[in-house]
Design a protein around this motif. Structure first.
Motif, PDB file in Angstrom:
ATOM      1  N   UNK A 121       0.844  -1.432  -0.084  1.00  0.00           N
ATOM      2  CA  UNK A 121       0.099   0.024   0.214  1.00  0.00           C
ATOM      3  C   UNK A 121       0.373   1.436   0.014  1.00  0.00           C
ATOM      4  N   UNK A 122       1.881   1.516   0.382  1.00  0.00           N
ATOM      5  CA  UNK A 122       2.603   2.229   0.970  1.00  0.00           C
ATOM      6  C   UNK A 122       3.091   2.693  -0.488  1.00  0.00           C
ATOM      7  N   UNK A 123       4.380   1.643  -1.162  1.00  0.00           N
ATOM      8  CA  UNK A 123       4.645   1.788  -2.520  1.00  0.00           C
ATOM      9  C   UNK A 123       3.650   2.451  -3.169  1.00  0.00           C
ATOM     10  N   UNK A 124       2.387   1.742  -2.870  1.00  0.00           N
ATOM     11  CA  UNK A 124       1.400   2.638  -3.863  1.00  0.00           C
ATOM     12  C   UNK A 124       0.428   4.038  -4.404  1.00  0.00           C
TER      13      UNK A 124
ATOM     14  N   UNK B 163       9.564   9.758   2.354  1.00  0.00           N
ATOM     15  CA  UNK B 163       8.460   8.889   3.186  1.00  0.00           C
ATOM     16  C   UNK B 163       8.461   8.817   4.795  1.00  0.00           C
ATOM     17  N   UNK B 164       7.599   9.468   5.760  1.00  0.00           N
ATOM     18  CA  UNK B 164       7.581   9.421   7.076  1.00  0.00           C
ATOM     19  C   UNK B 164       6.144   9.355   7.587  1.00  0.00           C
TER      20      UNK B 164
ATOM     21  N   UNK C 176      13.058  -1.668   2.411  1.00  0.00           N
ATOM     22  CA  UNK C 176      13.461  -2.765   1.301  1.00  0.00           C
ATOM     23  C   UNK C 176      12.071  -2.531  -0.114  1.00  0.00           C
ATOM     24  N   UNK C 177      11.212  -2.763  -0.095  1.00  0.00           N
ATOM     25  CA  UNK C 177       9.904  -2.754  -0.685  1.00  0.00           C
ATOM     26  C   UNK C 177      10.026  -0.968  -1.262  1.00  0.00           C
ATOM     27  N   UNK C 178      10.642   0.229  -0.982  1.00  0.00           N
ATOM     28  CA  UNK C 178       9.844   1.082  -1.072  1.00  0.00           C
ATOM     29  C   UNK C 178      11.938   1.599  -2.744  1.00  0.00           C
ATOM     30  N   UNK C 179      12.594   1.137  -1.417  1.00  0.00           N
ATOM     31  CA  UNK C 179      14.267   0.754  -1.942  1.00  0.00           C
ATOM     32  C   UNK C 179      13.586   0.293  -3.685  1.00  0.00           C
ATOM     33  N   UNK C 180      13.339  -1.238  -3.551  1.00  0.00           N
ATOM     34  CA  UNK C 180      13.269  -1.490  -4.600  1.00  0.00           C
ATOM     35  C   UNK C 180      12.409  -1.111  -5.680  1.00  0.00           C
ATOM     36  N   UNK C 181      11.533  -0.827  -5.291  1.00  0.00           N
ATOM     37  CA  UNK C 181      10.375   0.022  -6.003  1.00  0.00           C
ATOM     38  C   UNK C 181      11.470   1.251  -6.875  1.00  0.00           C
TER      39      UNK C 181
END
Length: 634
Positions: free
Chosen positions: A536-539, A586-587, A598-603
């Motif tokens: 959800x956060x990445x989206x 993103x906070x 890690x998910x955000x970094x990958x994206x």
């Protein structure tokens, strides 16, 4: 490779390190230190005094050897009993509290140090600063205080772009019905102060986005005003190139998605944090050598090249990397022993080989080889501990179920909760909460069965009771983002093809390195599938950084621009306000973890062009710690 003249990447962590190095050199610019090195001048010897929060800020990114390099010979806690060292200056790196100010004045009155350079981790309130000046004057110690600085370093850097404000209990305080408005106001003010330090360190003035009607909105308003005041009152603030695009600061409340705080992890860094309870990049691991068990404490530091390259990789790939590094080490060590004529690398020494120019060169490689061996030993011991826990608790099976949670039925959930051989009580509770947050409809009769099974497994029902109350809010956020959730083309089958042969190779390698017993551990691990899950956060981040991917949920997000004259917010993210951002901060208010980072970094790394994402939270928590916090909300 000679890295002395290689400019470090301008990450948040590197920026904080440079700020700390400047602090350790009495706030002189680092270029002056280079001139000092070139002229072979000895550094000015100093004493470093800190309080507990500031010791955590330093210890996460600097070691004792780094302190000595900058002339710090002694470092102590401000509350410790200390003997006078009257011929050297003292650097105080502390929080701006009355207690710390009084302790500094007491030290100077007692003649503990020659002089003082006072560095506060964040802004000292004007009233306290005036009291500090009055105390110094009345104690006749004002002449001993050479500097007073606001350093804006009130946060901990855990990875290159990952920070924590080290403010525990924020989620429970904000969401507890028993919390007063005054308590919430004070907490949000403290969060704003910490986040402000991060932005000053990054040297940015961001656009602020947040959902309305939440703790994030309260924080956005306070931070917006704080940034506006600072920009107006500080000369040459944000000296970066004005033509450079500003980043977006996305403030979110943890209720936007609870699942990442409960998921069983699959990447190396997230597993180490969740399973081995890593805190401030330090872990404790049980190691068995020759039948004797001992406890080893490891620091996973920024200068650990293996950790840097593998921390966000799936654990099986990390095992492959260990195998590859062991092969390189063995080949390099064999080359040295073959040329020197000794039986092992440990037998090579400079005293017996001084007459050979080549052998001198070979011996010069020993420090590097020794460091590599120590690094590999550490990561092999960590891998051993992870593998043992994965097998003992069947974590791979929990991960597999959570990866396919939408297709898990009631019978499977109930069987898992009742299986006394599978996982701990905590593992079962985490799985049920994830399933419950993803399920479309859960009849009351089914919940009664689940709760009875949890009681039999000796699970606390308090976290479940809280999740019941906010389930609809969280599910609404998750479903609103579903259309934009990225997926990975990588499948678990492809990644785990040949895992058995890899396990056999690793067993042989670990035996060569003197670490045995892995053959029984690896054989039981089978389902640690690292396919990317919906996030959800990445989206949300994608929606707010790419104008063509806006989702209905973020259309309602508030918009603050600290640079605007009015400073007012706009409730709707209208079409003409849609813009792309290459950088985002993103906070998360109320807890974050390495899985989400890690998910955000990958994206971000997969975007074209790549985006820069800085991720932080009020506190970094393991799933166990988060469950404990949920249990306290009444």
């Amino acid at each position: 490779m000679n890295t002395e003249n290689v400019k470090p990447v301008d990450t948040l962590q590197n920026r904080q390190i440079r700020c700390l190095e400047r602090l350790l050199n009495l706030n002189h610019e680092l270029e002056e230190l280079e001139d000092q090195k070139a002229s072979n001048e000895l550094p000015l010897w100093k004493v470093l005094i800190f309080d507990k929060p500031c010791s955590e800020i330093i210890s996460t990114v600097l070691h004792v050897s780094d302190l000595r390099k900058h002339g710090v010979t002694v470092h102590m806690n401000i509350k410790a009993n200390r003997q006078p060292i009257s011929d050297v200056p003292a650097i105080y790196f502390v929080q701006p509290t009355r207690e710390n100010v009084e302790l500094i004045i007491r030290d100077l009155s007692n003649g503990l140090y020659e002089s003082a350079y006072v560095c506060f981790s964040t802004t000292i309130p004007r009233a306290l600063l005036e009291d500090f000046a009055e105390m110094a004057a009345s104690s006749n110690t004002g002449h001993m205080i050479n500097q007073v600085y606001d350093e804006y370093l009130n946060f901990v850097s855990l990875d290159s772009e990952f920070f924590s404000l080290q403010q525990p209990g924020v989620f429970s305080l904000i969401h507890s019905p028993s919390s007063t408005d005054g308590q919430i106001e004070e907490t949000i003010q403290q969060v704003a102060s910490g986040l402000f330090s991060v932005l000053v360190t990054l040297d940015v003035l961001p656009i602020i986005r947040c959902p309305p009607g939440s703790a994030a909105e309260l924080l956005a308003k306070k931070l917006n005003q704080k940034l506006r005041d600072h920009a107006m009152n500080t000369k040459n603030v944000y000296a970066a190139d004005s033509t450079k695009q500003r980043p977006v600061l996305i403030l979110l409340d943890r209720t936007v998605d609870l699942v990442p705080m409960l998921n069983h992890s699959w990447t190396y860094q997230a597993l180490v944090h969740d399973v081995l309870k890593m805190r401030l990049n330090r872990i404790s691991v049980d190691v068995v050598n020759n039948g004797v068990e001992s406890k080893m404490v490891y620091d996973l530091a920024p200068n650990d090249s293996f950790w840097e390259q593998n921390s966000n990789l799936p654990f099986p790939r990390v095992a492959e990397s260990i195998d590859e590094e062991l092969t390189r080490y063995k080949n390099d060590a064999n080359e040295v022993t073959k040329k020197t004529g000794v039986s092992s690398i440990e037998d090579v020494n400079a005293d017996t080989l001084v007459n050979s120019t080549y052998l001198k060169a070979a011996v010069s490689l020993l420090p590097e080889l020794t460091a590599r061996k120590q690094m590999l030993d550490m990561h092999m011991n960590i891998a051993t501990a992870l593998l043992k826990t994965i097998k003992d608790h069947q974590l791979d099976e929990f991960f597999e179920m959570e990866s396919d949670v939408k297709n898990i039925n009631k019978a499977t959930v109930l069987a898992c909760l009742k299986d006394k051989q599978k996982g701990t009580a905590e593992d079962k509770l985490r799985f049920l909460l994830i399933w419950y947050l993803n399920a479309d409809n859960v009849p009351a009769s089914d919940m009664e069965q689940f709760e009875e099974a949890l009681k039999e497994a000796e699970c606390s029902l308090e976290p479940l009771n809280f999740v019941k109350k906010i389930r609809e809010i969280t599910r609404m956020n998750m479903m609103a983002s579903a259309a934009n959730q990225p997926t990975s083309g990588q499948t678990g089958d492809n990644l785990f093809k040949g895992f058995t042969s890899l396990s056999n190779k690793l067993t042989d390698r670990f035996k060569e390195a003197g670490i045995g017993g892995l053959e029984n551990l690896i054989s039981g691990v089978k389902n640690l599938i690292p396919a990317r899950r919906a996030n959800t956060i990445t989206s949300i981040v994608q929606s707010l950084t790419e104008p063509g991917s806006a989702i209905k949920q973020t259309e309602q997000y508030l918009y603050f621009d600290p640079k605007s004259r009015s400073g007012s917010s706009e409730s709707l993210y209208t079409a003409n306000k849609r813009q792309s951002f290459n950088e985002a901060i993103v906070f998360m208010i109320g807890g974050g973890n390495y899985l989400e980072y890690g998910s955000l970094t990958d994206w971000a790394s997969e975007q074209n062009p790549k985006k820069r994402i800085v991720y932080g939270s009020t506190e970094v928590e393991t799933s166990a710690e988060f469950l404990q916090e949920l249990a306290t909300i009444h």
